[in-house]
Every structure is written in structure tokens, then in C-alpha cells.
Design an enzyme around this catalytic site. Structure first.
Site, PDB file in Angstrom:
ATOM      1  CG  HIS A   3      -3.523  -2.542  10.781  1.00  0.00           C
ATOM      2  ND1 HIS A   3      -4.199  -1.368  10.517  1.00  0.00           N
ATOM      3  CD2 HIS A   3      -2.790  -2.810   9.665  1.00  0.00           C
ATOM      4  CE1 HIS A   3      -3.880  -0.947   9.297  1.00  0.00           C
ATOM      5  NE2 HIS A   3      -3.026  -1.805   8.770  1.00  0.00           N
ATOM      6  CB  CYS A  21       1.684   8.052   8.774  1.00  0.00           C
ATOM      7  SG  CYS A  21       0.181   7.104   9.079  1.00  0.00           S
ATOM      8  N   GLY A  43       2.215   4.868   1.494  1.00  0.00           N
ATOM      9  CA  GLY A  43       2.447   5.389   2.832  1.00  0.00           C
ATOM     10  C   GLY A  43       3.563   4.689   3.581  1.00  0.00           C
ATOM     11  CB  ALA A  82      -6.535   1.634   9.783  1.00  0.00           C
ATOM     12  N   GLY A 134      -4.276   4.256   3.221  1.00  0.00           N
ATOM     13  CA  GLY A 134      -3.258   3.811   2.271  1.00  0.00           C
ATOM     14  C   GLY A 134      -3.880   2.948   1.199  1.00  0.00           C
ATOM     15  NE  ARG A 162      -0.193   0.248   4.947  1.00  0.00           N
ATOM     16  CZ  ARG A 162       0.726   1.077   5.394  1.00  0.00           C
ATOM     17  NH1 ARG A 162       1.002   2.187   4.720  1.00  0.00           N
ATOM     18  NH2 ARG A 162       1.386   0.828   6.518  1.00  0.00           N
ATOM     19  N   GLY A 206      -7.031   0.396   1.975  1.00  0.00           N
ATOM     20  CA  GLY A 206      -8.116   1.291   2.376  1.00  0.00           C
ATOM     21  C   GLY A 206      -7.780   2.122   3.594  1.00  0.00           C
TER      22      GLY A 206
END
Length: 233
Positions: free
Chosen positions: A82, A173, A77, A157, A144, A75, A155
């Protein structure tokens, strides 16, 4: 809001709590093998504890991961975290068919989160210099994406009711000192289950879909090809 996509339906999958790697591989397989007529999909999932490094990720932003695994992702970024209590929403959209660009999709996702938070009386905003959604100077949602053959995957978070401590083990990030927040810190008692239907409703509204159709999810449905395996998720 985007032009209405009433001729195209979108499918909703509820995955529950899942490890990151197999879900990411399933998402890659779905994108690799979808056709021009494959309906778009939304996947709602909470991941077990994991740090993921985006394509732009730098090792120095992973400060002290400890017992939490670090997985490379394709992704956009940098590094993020998570864990349970965070709503991840993967958006698999055929951008060519929808006749929208990547920037429009990013804006739609950010607006989805902003409107969802507004439903819970939380004021938030996007930033032109740093993708995601923020409450004052604190980040509440990371974003991302990756585009393959004109179709999006990965997608957002959204932090809802989680342990934020692991974010202190990284520069979220890629920003040293970035402070994180979550919905339950601003509106105590709000749960992932409370947020899910609002998030889905706002995303379908932003992109002009009819109501999302809930269908079951099984990992075995996405184990499509032996040559789709990859070490980058």
C-alpha cells in the site's frame, strides 16, 4: 446486483493519507463493537508506504522490503503493498443483515472495480483462480477480507497513480513474477480524486444501498476499549 438494501443506510468516511496500523485497529474496534443496528460503512484511505502480510502470507514472498515496514494483517490472502496514489476502500458490511454470503460480497467488490474501470474506458476482469481485478494479465486491484460475527472488514486496494516499484520487492499476493499496473498507466491524468466518487457509487449500486452518506472520520472515535488492542492487524 444484490437485492436492494433501501432499509439500511451506508456511511462514507474520507480518511485521506494515513498510516496503516492505527486505521486497521480502528476498523477492528468498529467491527468488534458494532451492533445489529449499526449502519454499514465505507472507508476511503490512502496508506503511507507499507507491506501487509495476509493470513496466508509466507515470508519467502517478501523478497527485499528495504525501508518499507512489513505488518502482519488478519485479512485473507498473501503479501501486498500500500502507498500514496492507491485507493484503499474498506467495506464494513453486516452480511447477516444484508442476507448475502462472503462469495457474493467478493463478487460485488470485483464488479465494483470492473465497472469503475469501465467508466474510464479500461477493460478489466476477475479471475476464478486469483481474487482481484486484472487488465489482461496485469493486476490492477487487490482484494482481501475478513469476516467476524457475520460482518466484513478490510476490502480492496486499487492502483491509480502511484509508484509501482515497491511491488518488485515482493511476490504480489504470493505470485512470483506477477506484473502490476494502474489506472494512470492506462488513462494518463486520472487521479485518486477522479476515481473515488465512481468507486463509491458503483459499490452502493452493486449492493443496492441508497446513496452513501458522508460523515467525518476521527481516529479518537474508534479508541473504544483497552482490550481491543492486537498485534495482528
Amino acid at each position: 446486483m444484490m437485492p436492494r438494501l433501501q432499509q439500511h443506510k451506508i456511511i462514507l468516511r474520507q480518511l485521506g493519507l494515513q498510516p496503516y496500523a492505527p486505521v486497521s485497529q480502528a476498523m477492528h474496534n468498529f467491527t468488534e463493537f458494532r451492533t445489529d443496528t449499526t449502519p454499514d460503512e465505507i472507508w476511503l484511505v490512502e496508506h503511507q508506504h507499507v507491506f501487509t502480510q495476509g493470513q496466508a502470507g509466507k515470508a519467502e514472498h517478501v523478497l527485499m522490503p528495504g525501508d518499507i515496514p512489513v505488518i502482519q494483517s488478519d485479512r485473507g490472502g498473501q503479501v501486498t503493498y500500500h502507498g500514496p496514489g492507491q485507493q484503499v476502500m474498506y467495506v464494513m458490511v453486516d452480511l447477516k443483515r444484508a442476507k448475502i454470503g462472503v462469495r457474493q460480497l467478493v463478487t460485488a467488490i470485483e464488479n465494483t472495480v470492473i465497472e469503475t474501470l469501465a467508466h474510464f474506458n479500461i477493460d478489466s476482469h476477475a479471475r476464478p483462480d486469483a481474487p482481484g481485478v486484472y487488465v489482461e494479465q496485469q493486476k490492477i486491484c487487490s482484494l482481501g477480507l475478513r469476516i467476524r460475527r457475520g460482518c466484513s472488514f478490510h476490502g480492496l486496494a486499487l492502483n491509480i497513480a502511484m509508484d509501482l516499484e515497491p511491488f518488485q520487492r515482493i511476490n504480489p499476493c504470493g505470485y512470483a513474477g506477477m506484473q502490476m499496473t494502474q489506472v494512470s498507466a492506462l488513462q494518463p491524468g486520472v487521479t485518486v480524486a477522479d476515481v473515488q466518487p465512481v468507486l463509491v457509487r458503483e459499490f452502493t449500486r452493486q449492493l443496492g444501498y441508497p446513496t452513501a452518506k458522508l460523515q467525518p472520520w476521527s481516529l479518537s472515535d474508534y479508541l473504544l476499549s483497552s482490550h481491543s488492542s492486537s498485534s495482528v492487524l
